[in-house]
Scaffold this motif. Structure first.
Motif, PDB file in Angstrom:
ATOM      1  N   GLN A   1       0.826  -1.212   0.000  1.00 45.89           N
ATOM      2  CA  GLN A   1       0.000   0.000   0.000  1.00 45.89           C
ATOM      3  C   GLN A   1       0.856   1.257   0.000  1.00 45.89           C
ATOM      4  OE1 GLN A   1      -3.558   0.716   2.245  1.00 45.89           O
ATOM      5  NE2 GLN A   1      -3.728  -1.424   2.836  1.00 45.89           N
ATOM      6  N   GLU A   2       1.868   1.271   0.824  1.00 49.42           N
ATOM      7  CA  GLU A   2       2.729   2.443   0.956  1.00 49.42           C
ATOM      8  C   GLU A   2       4.149   2.068   0.561  1.00 49.42           C
ATOM      9  OE1 GLU A   2       1.743   5.424   1.548  1.00 49.42           O
ATOM     10  OE2 GLU A   2      -0.346   4.902   2.001  1.00 49.42           O
ATOM     11  N   PRO A   3       4.599   2.438  -0.635  1.00 50.10           N
ATOM     12  CA  PRO A   3       5.975   2.129  -1.039  1.00 50.10           C
ATOM     13  C   PRO A   3       6.985   2.730  -0.059  1.00 50.10           C
ATOM     14  CG  PRO A   3       4.690   2.940  -2.904  1.00 50.10           C
ATOM     15  CD  PRO A   3       3.861   3.164  -1.678  1.00 50.10           C
ATOM     16  N   ARG A   4       7.976   1.931   0.316  1.00 48.80           N
ATOM     17  CA  ARG A   4       8.981   2.389   1.283  1.00 48.80           C
ATOM     18  C   ARG A   4      10.121   3.078   0.527  1.00 48.80           C
ATOM     19  NH1 ARG A   4       9.387  -3.307   4.396  1.00 48.80           N
ATOM     20  NH2 ARG A   4       8.878  -4.001   2.284  1.00 48.80           N
ATOM     21  N   MET A   5      10.143   4.405   0.601  1.00 48.17           N
ATOM     22  CA  MET A   5      11.079   5.188  -0.197  1.00 48.17           C
ATOM     23  C   MET A   5      12.116   5.914   0.639  1.00 48.17           C
ATOM     24  SD  MET A   5       8.713   6.703  -3.267  1.00 48.17           S
ATOM     25  CE  MET A   5       7.780   5.591  -4.331  1.00 48.17           C
ATOM     26  N   ALA A   6      12.257   5.524   1.893  1.00 52.36           N
ATOM     27  CA  ALA A   6      13.260   6.170   2.748  1.00 52.36           C
ATOM     28  C   ALA A   6      14.653   6.002   2.132  1.00 52.36           C
ATOM     29  CB  ALA A   6      13.229   5.552   4.142  1.00 52.36           C
ATOM     30  N   GLY A   7      15.396   7.117   2.042  1.00 50.83           N
ATOM     31  CA  GLY A   7      16.735   7.068   1.482  1.00 50.83           C
ATOM     32  C   GLY A   7      16.794   7.205  -0.024  1.00 50.83           C
ATOM     33  N   CYS A   8      15.630   7.268  -0.688  1.00 50.41           N
ATOM     34  CA  CYS A   8      15.586   7.403  -2.140  1.00 50.41           C
ATOM     35  C   CYS A   8      15.472   8.882  -2.515  1.00 50.41           C
ATOM     36  CB  CYS A   8      14.414   6.622  -2.724  1.00 50.41           C
ATOM     37  SG  CYS A   8      14.472   4.843  -2.415  1.00 50.41           S
ATOM     38  N   VAL A   9      16.356   9.357  -3.363  1.00 45.38           N
ATOM     39  CA  VAL A   9      16.306  10.750  -3.791  1.00 45.38           C
ATOM     40  C   VAL A   9      15.215  10.935  -4.844  1.00 45.38           C
ATOM     41  CG1 VAL A   9      17.586  12.656  -4.848  1.00 45.38           C
ATOM     42  CG2 VAL A   9      18.734  11.087  -3.272  1.00 45.38           C
ATOM     43  N   THR A  10      15.181  10.032  -5.826  1.00 42.25           N
ATOM     44  CA  THR A  10      14.178  10.107  -6.881  1.00 42.25           C
ATOM     45  C   THR A  10      13.330   8.836  -6.895  1.00 42.25           C
ATOM     46  OG1 THR A  10      15.557   9.068  -8.573  1.00 42.25           O
ATOM     47  CG2 THR A  10      15.780  11.460  -8.289  1.00 42.25           C
ATOM     48  N   LEU A  11      12.251   8.885  -7.648  1.00 43.42           N
ATOM     49  CA  LEU A  11      11.425   7.691  -7.801  1.00 43.42           C
ATOM     50  C   LEU A  11      12.193   6.589  -8.524  1.00 43.42           C
ATOM     51  CD1 LEU A  11       7.980   9.299  -8.798  1.00 43.42           C
ATOM     52  CD2 LEU A  11       8.698   8.461  -6.551  1.00 43.42           C
ATOM     53  N   MET A  12      13.085   6.965  -9.430  1.00 40.55           N
ATOM     54  CA  MET A  12      13.904   5.965 -10.117  1.00 40.55           C
ATOM     55  C   MET A  12      14.809   5.229  -9.132  1.00 40.55           C
ATOM     56  SD  MET A  12      14.592   4.460 -12.956  1.00 40.55           S
ATOM     57  CE  MET A  12      14.267   5.454 -14.424  1.00 40.55           C
ATOM     58  N   ASP A  13      15.346   5.939  -8.131  1.00 41.76           N
ATOM     59  CA  ASP A  13      16.163   5.281  -7.110  1.00 41.76           C
ATOM     60  C   ASP A  13      15.363   4.185  -6.414  1.00 41.76           C
ATOM     61  OD1 ASP A  13      18.275   6.973  -7.679  1.00 41.76           O
ATOM     62  OD2 ASP A  13      17.715   8.418  -6.134  1.00 41.76           O
ATOM     63  N   TYR A  14      14.091   4.481  -6.137  1.00 40.17           N
ATOM     64  CA  TYR A  14      13.236   3.477  -5.494  1.00 40.17           C
ATOM     65  C   TYR A  14      12.979   2.296  -6.424  1.00 40.17           C
ATOM     66  CZ  TYR A  14       8.837   1.202  -4.368  1.00 40.17           C
ATOM     67  OH  TYR A  14       7.863   0.247  -4.160  1.00 40.17           O
ATOM     68  N   VAL A  15      12.639   2.589  -7.674  1.00 39.45           N
ATOM     69  CA  VAL A  15      12.280   1.531  -8.623  1.00 39.45           C
ATOM     70  C   VAL A  15      13.454   0.589  -8.873  1.00 39.45           C
ATOM     71  CG1 VAL A  15      11.625   1.075 -11.026  1.00 39.45           C
ATOM     72  CG2 VAL A  15      10.459   2.871  -9.729  1.00 39.45           C
TER      73      VAL A  15
END
Length: 591
Positions: A75-89
């Protein structure tokens, strides 16, 4: 039956001081399309995490075929530490190939170079989908995949999953999404797991049958059936009857609204404005709004009357929020006028539940710490009032910070619907709500004595609540139709097909102007509604038989025959509905 690719035997998990569930057997076949249904708090998300291997069970054995790739969309993508959405992906050991992720992101309309910290809920959700789908999973576990998506993105995801050759298990409050995609149902109910080889379309009939069988068994044992308090008070069958009554009332309201409306798309009331039954709440004449060189709303003509339920749909960024602000007087049009009734008293319920103070209790939020609350002029005890919103008395002292997203949504609804008002504005009210709470919200809206404006991407919810749908395409065009989302979508498709046909016909071969329907067209126009009703009844009858969980084991031939009959009836019904809508459009064009 072929061996499952993923399974859990005798699954048990302790939560708090007791078992959340115990003794569950779950299996996922290679091409299963499973809807996972259950009340908020039943453990659906936890169950997905157990299947994904993210959480260890206290009991049971998880088995998975070698080489099977299981991917979970949370439900909630964990993006801690990601600068951009691409970093998360592209982060983590299981990151997909960059070109695969970019291809899916492009189809979803998401810029992965966007900063993760400032990305909206919809952008984060799209990034999560791009990451999950690009990993080429064999089994997809989807937790509320349509949350924060607009209708265009939801329909894209539906098409992708229809082509997908693996298996998926999905939790969703979007009935249309579930009905279109699922072929099996897992029902997590009071700590037990039931499975039926039917999609979500047959879920209501199946649950009614299960509860009726439980009731009969309890009566034979001369014991009272100990269902949860909610079911004792409301009753599944009783609630369905009430909902059917409300749908009938909604259809009548739509017919009244159609009678008050001028030519298609104009939405101008022809009834006198001072008639108390059609008192004008909002009156827009030639209203337009632009930002820079972009026109958001062009030449809006609309009269909203008391008890209207107006649904607003469109892609993210199409101008839905701008239209709401215009209709509620928050901003002024650049040209034209929008007048609001002097007696208007609005309540706006937006996505503010995240801003409710977590240290406050449920009692503080609803009753300012007291025992009693004034609800639309009537005094009610807080326990009784909260029970109407599915809160147990023990929840009154719970802190907001401990509530689930769905419970916070219900709490917000309970607080806002208690306030005196004659205009209710709901901005994406269905996010984080389970199916049970959606039923409750539909009831509350149906019984509300004022006017309702709803922005939503939940198609079934709109079909069950609104009398008129307004669609925005981002170019300034405002397209209006009396009815729900299905009515708006049908008219849009007919217009699109008509434009294509007009372009395809050479000018020299253009047909002569017709003044009436042909004999065959008129006959189909008159007879198809009855045929559609007959097909609906046949589908419901067959699905009720198919709901027997033991049918496949007892009589597989009958099971296959019923499945084929239902599929054939649905195809015929879809064709009949499309044909009737085309004829209705032709009849309207001919006057």
């Amino acid at each position: 039956m072929a061996a499952p690719v993923l399974a859990y035997e005798n699954l048990g998990l302790v939560q708090g001081s007791g078992w959340l569930f115990r003794g569950l057997d779950i299996y996922v076949g290679a091409r299963d399309r499973l809807a996972l249904i259950g009340r908020n708090g039943a453990g659906k998300t936890t169950l997905l995490k157990l299947l994904a291997g993210q959480v260890d069970a206290d009991e049971g054995r998880r088995t998975i075929q070698p080489g099977t790739r299981v991917v979970m969309l949370e439900q909630e993508p964990r993006m801690a530490g990601c600068v951009t959405l691409m970093d998360y992906v592209l982060g983590g050991d299981d990151a997909p190939a960059r070109h695969e992720a970019e291809a899916i992101a492009d189809q979803l309309g998401i810029d992965l170079s966007r900063e993760a910290a400032t990305a909206s809920g919809g952008e984060r959700r799209r990034a999560g989908i791009a990451r999950a789908l690009a990993q080429d999973p064999d089994v997809l576990l989807l937790d509320e995949p349509t949350n924060h998506l607009d209708i265009h993105a939801i329909e894209w995801l539906e098409e992708w999953l229809n082509r997908y050759r693996g298996a998926f298990v999905v939790i969703s409050h979007d009935r249309t999404f579930l009905t279109r995609l699922t072929k099996q149902t897992l029902w997590l109910d009071r700590g037990n797991m039931r499975r039926a080889e039917i999609g979500f379309g047959g879920f209501d009939a199946w649950t009614e049958q299960v509860y009726a069988e439980e009731q009969r068994a309890a009566e034979k044992l001369d014991a009272r059936l100990k269902l949860e308090e909610h079911w004792l008070q409301r009753g599944v069958t009783g609630r369905r009857r009430r909902n059917q009554g409300r749908l009938t009332k909604l259809i009548e309201m739509r017919a009244e609204r159609a009678a008050m409306t001028g030519p298609a798309g104009a939405a101008n009331l022809t009834t006198a404005a001072d008639d108390s039954k059609t008192k004008v709440v909002i009156d827009a004449k030639g209203a337009s709004k632009s930002y820079g060189d972009r026109t958001i709303i062009r030449d809006l003509n609309l009269r909203v009357t008391r008890k209207d339920r107006i649904g607003i749909v469109g892609k993210n960024g199409a101008g839905k929020s701008t239209l709401l602000k215009l209709l509620t007087g928050e901003i002024e049009p650049d040209t034209g006028s929008i007048k609001l009734a002097k007696t208007i008293d609005p309540v706006i319920i937006d996505q503010q539940r995240s801003r409710m103070q977590p240290e406050k209790t449920v009692r503080d939020v609803v009753a300012d710490g007291g025992e009693w609350i004034d609800v639309l002029g009537a005094r009610k005890h807080i326990h009784g009032y909260l029970k109407e919103f599915l809160f147990e008395p023990t929840m009154v002292e719970a802190k907001v910070g401990t509530l689930s997203g769905g419970e916070r949504s219900r709490l917000l609804l309970a607080r806002e619907f208690a306030r005196p008002s004659n205009l209710m504005v709901l901005d994406e009210p269905t996010n984080d709500l389970d199916l049970e709470t959606l039923d409750l919200l539909q009831e509350v809206i149906a019984d509300y004595d004022g006017t309702v404006l709803i922005v939503s991407h939940d198609r079934d919810f709109l079909d069950r609540t609104v009398t008129m749908t307004i669609g925005l395409d981002g170019s300034g065009t405002v397209d209006m139709v009396v009815g729900g989302y299905a009515d708006w979508e049908a008219k849009r498709k007919v217009r699109t097909e008509a434009k294509k046909a007009a372009k395809a016909v050479p000018v020299a071969d253009a047909p002569k102007v017709r003044t009436k329907l042909s004999y065959k067209d008129q006959r189909d126009y008159d007879l198809l509604p009855k045929r559609i009703e007959e097909l609906d009844a046949a589908i419901a009858r067959d699905e009720a038989v198919l709901a027997d969980p033991d049918l496949y084991a007892k009589n597989p031939a009958k099971f296959d025959t019923l499945m084929a009959a239902i599929a054939k009836a649905r195809d015929e019904k879809d064709a009949a509905e499309l044909r009737w809508l085309e004829l209705a459009e032709m009849a309207e064009a001919l006057g």
